[in-house]
Design a protein around this motif. Structure first.
Motif, short mmCIF file in Angstrom:
data_model
loop_
_atom_site.label_atom_id
_atom_site.label_comp_id
_atom_site.label_asym_id
_atom_site.label_seq_id
_atom_site.Cartn_x
_atom_site.Cartn_y
_atom_site.Cartn_z
N ALA A 32 1.10 -0.92 0.19
CA ALA A 32 -0.14 -0.19 -0.58
C ALA A 32 0.84 0.95 -0.30
O ALA A 32 0.27 2.56 0.05
CB ALA A 32 -1.07 0.10 1.51
N MET A 33 2.14 1.51 0.53
CA MET A 33 2.80 1.69 0.05
C MET A 33 3.95 1.89 -1.21
O MET A 33 4.80 3.05 -1.78
CB MET A 33 3.98 2.09 1.61
N ASP A 34 3.47 1.53 -1.57
CA ASP A 34 4.18 1.18 -3.60
C ASP A 34 5.59 1.18 -2.85
O ASP A 34 6.77 1.27 -3.33
CB ASP A 34 4.03 2.47 -4.08
N ILE A 35 6.30 -0.20 -2.23
CA ILE A 35 7.64 -0.39 -1.63
C ILE A 35 6.88 -1.46 -2.90
O ILE A 35 7.07 -2.81 -2.55
CB ILE A 35 7.28 -0.72 -0.84
N THR A 36 7.97 -1.42 -4.06
CA THR A 36 8.45 -2.10 -5.03
C THR A 36 9.25 -3.00 -5.45
O THR A 36 10.33 -3.85 -6.24
CB THR A 36 6.67 -2.14 -6.05
N LYS A 37 10.22 -1.88 -5.07
CA LYS A 37 12.07 -2.05 -5.67
C LYS A 37 13.02 -2.11 -4.54
O LYS A 37 12.78 -1.67 -3.19
CB LYS A 37 12.06 -0.57 -6.35
N PRO A 38 14.20 -2.73 -4.70
CA PRO A 38 15.09 -3.11 -3.48
C PRO A 38 15.43 -2.47 -3.14
O PRO A 38 15.81 -1.92 -2.14
CB PRO A 38 15.59 -3.61 -4.21
N LYS B 100 -2.00 8.59 1.07
CA LYS B 100 -3.36 9.37 1.77
C LYS B 100 -3.79 8.50 2.86
O LYS B 100 -4.61 8.55 3.73
CB LYS B 100 -3.44 9.12 0.46
N ALA B 101 -4.29 7.24 2.08
CA ALA B 101 -4.87 6.26 2.71
C ALA B 101 -4.49 5.75 4.46
O ALA B 101 -3.26 6.05 4.85
CB ALA B 101 -4.55 4.38 2.01
N VAL C 292 -2.15 4.09 -4.89
CA VAL C 292 -1.43 4.73 -4.46
C VAL C 292 -0.70 6.26 -4.40
O VAL C 292 0.00 6.46 -4.79
CB VAL C 292 0.13 4.19 -4.08
N HIS C 293 -1.00 6.93 -3.13
CA HIS C 293 -0.48 8.27 -3.64
C HIS C 293 0.47 9.23 -2.06
O HIS C 293 -0.71 8.98 -1.38
CB HIS C 293 -2.17 8.99 -3.06
N VAL C 294 0.60 9.47 -2.54
CA VAL C 294 1.60 10.45 -1.21
C VAL C 294 0.71 11.59 -1.18
O VAL C 294 0.55 12.34 -1.41
CB VAL C 294 3.44 10.35 -1.82
N GLU C 295 0.62 11.49 0.18
CA GLU C 295 -0.37 12.75 1.11
C GLU C 295 0.68 13.88 0.97
O GLU C 295 0.82 15.26 1.17
CB GLU C 295 -0.77 12.36 2.19
#
Length: 502
Positions: free
Chosen positions: A250-256, A432-433, A463-466
């Motif tokens: 949910a925080m877009d942690i998809t890269k090392p 944001k969530a 996923v959107h940074v607040e």
């Protein structure tokens, strides 16, 4: 036609259901608590049937609040706390109470395995430390202390695998949870009979359900569930994941190169990698929600949960202003004292320690000069220092990130988030969530339903940074000196803690 996905988040005490659209907007949420039972010191259990009823209630209320057509919900998924044990019996009933991740009854088993060489035998396969709250230790305890329960077990579940089983009637072990149990050969991604023999619980091999991944389709809602929740029979249900994976997704942690921290009851600090890190400072490697990646984790129950106890038992709220919330009062108190003016140190070890295993929560350095505000600031700082202890271990095996993404209850306190940035010396981004666990597993539902190809695509839409909070590097220097004192206090007390058991 607008489409929605539902995420169910089963934490250590509460269950939340949240509904999201495919842009990541939270439409509705409802929560319910399942009381923790402590029949003996070190035991933390809860009623599995009541937990199930609370999941049904949350699903029903969330749909009612949203006031949408249930036919527009394209998928459901579940996340939950890791570790613990939720066993299903041969008699088609819960085999025992649900055992929560804070349970320590099996501590003698992990201690024995460290001392008799079992840990050395299994480490390269499980890729993690052994803990009393893992299924491996709890099952060994049940075998010795409640053999009738042990023999009656049909399926060994984590909390979210149990809930998904009751939603669909189909039994699976999802990879992120079971890879933190001590039962899975994490290196080879398979169940391993020899591993179980090392623990003396080889009978468990036949009680492990087939392995699935987080976004695999793992069944559909049954008619019974549809009647009780208002959702449609046949709604697809995804595998779901361990809640710390869900928050990372949910925080877009998809890269090392990314790193995130979750500040709730537990201090969770993590990043992903293509290979596990063995024989280093990192304690836990598990399978991540994205196949092909490991989740490298440093954690302990030393985070913001300490504040809740302090609020009830230690902090004086007599100075609250009219209309001011307790949390606004705390923030005002923290801001009223500069970091260099507070030489009081709090060890956030009320629930567990990330230093000496017998460490206890402590306030050190108090004099008659210090007031309520100094104590509150010390509590806030101590929680961040504990996170830093874990993050420093992670940074020994990887490069420093450009930014740290953050979740958990702390993000609701701008003062605390700024303190994290200042102490770590790194920018902090919040999302944001609000219900990140539910959002992460809802994203799994979108992939299982075929709406998005993978988590990377889902994150682009959902996923959107607040906010991005920059560190004050002058304060960072002040905090760095204070952190050295915090560490010195923590290490000095190591010689005292064994005396508390005499």
């Amino acid at each position: 036609m607008k489409q929605y996905v539902m995420g169910l988040d089963n934490g250590g005490t509460s269950t939340k259901a949240a509904l999201f659209d495919l842009k990541g907007n939270q439409i509705s949420v409802f929560s319910a608590s399942t009381p923790i039972e402590t029949p003996k010191s070190g035991y933390t259990e809860r009623d599995m049937d009541l937990l199930w009823e609370n999941n049904l209630l949350c699903m029903k209320k969330t749909v009612e609040i949203a006031n949408i057509n249930p036919g527009d919900i394209i998928g459901v998924s579940v996340c939950g706390h890791g570790k613990g044990l939720y066993a299903w019996g041969m008699d088609d009933r819960p085999a025992y109470k649900g055992i929560v991740s804070t349970d320590t009854r099996a501590w003698e088993y992990t201690e024995k395995w460290y001392n008799n060489g079992v840990f050395e035998q299994v480490y390269e396969r499980i890729c993690q430390q052994l803990m009393p709250c893992q299924q491996a230790a709890l099952l060994a305890w049940l075998k010795d202390h409640n053999r009738d329960v042990y023999d009656n077990i049909r399926w060994v579940f984590s909390v979210k695998d149990y809930i998904r089983f009751r939603l669909t009637g189909e039994a699976y072990c999802e990879a992120t949870d079971i890879s933190g149990s001590g039962l899975l050969n994490v290196r080879d991604r398979v169940f391993d009979r020899e591993l179980l023999e090392c623990y003396g619980i080889v009978e468990v091999y036949d009680k492990l359900a087939p392995l699935k991944y987080s976004y695999d389709l793992c069944g559909k809602l049954t008619d019974e569930v549809a009647v009780k929740t208002g959702l449609l029979e046949g709604t697809p249900v995804a595998g779901g994941m361990f809640d710390i994976d869900a928050c990372a997704i949910a925080m877009d942690i998809t890269k090392p190169e990314q790193l995130c921290t979750i500040a709730g009851t537990w201090s969770i600090n993590e990043f992903i990698a293509e290979e596990p890190v063995l024989y280093g400072p990192v304690a836990m490697n598990s399978l991540f929600a994205m196949p092909g990646y490991y989740l490298l984790e440093e954690c302990s129950a030393t985070s913001a949960g300490n504040l809740e106890w302090c609020m009830e038992n230690l902090i004086d709220f007599n100075g609250m202003q009219k209309g001011e919330s307790r949390y606004d009062f705390l923030s005002r108190q923290v801001e009223s004292v500069l970091p260099e003016e507070c030489d009081v140190y709090f060890l956030p070890f009320l629930y567990s320690s990330n230093a000496h295993p017998l460490g206890k929560g402590s306030l050190v350095g108090l004099t008659t000069y210090h007031k309520n505000a100094h104590i509150i600031r010390a509590i806030y700082e101590g929680v961040v220092y504990s996170h830093k202890t874990h993050i420093d271990k992670l940074l020994k095996v990887r490069d420093k990130p450009d930014v740290v993404r953050m979740a958990g209850g702390v993000v609701n306190s701008p003062v605390w988030v700024q303190m994290f940035a200042d102490i770590l010396g790194l920018p902090i981004e919040t999302i944001k969530a609000k219900e990140l666990g539910a959002l992460g597993c809802a994203m799994a539902a979108t992939v299982a339903a075929g709406r998005f190809a993978d988590y990377v695509e889902a994150a682009r839409h959902m996923v959107h940074v607040e906010k991005k909070v920059m560190p004050d590097m002058e304060k960072h220097e002040i905090y760095f000196k204070k952190y050295k004192k915090y560490t010195a206090v923590k290490e000095a007390l190591d010689i005292a803690w064994p005396l508390f058991t005499v």
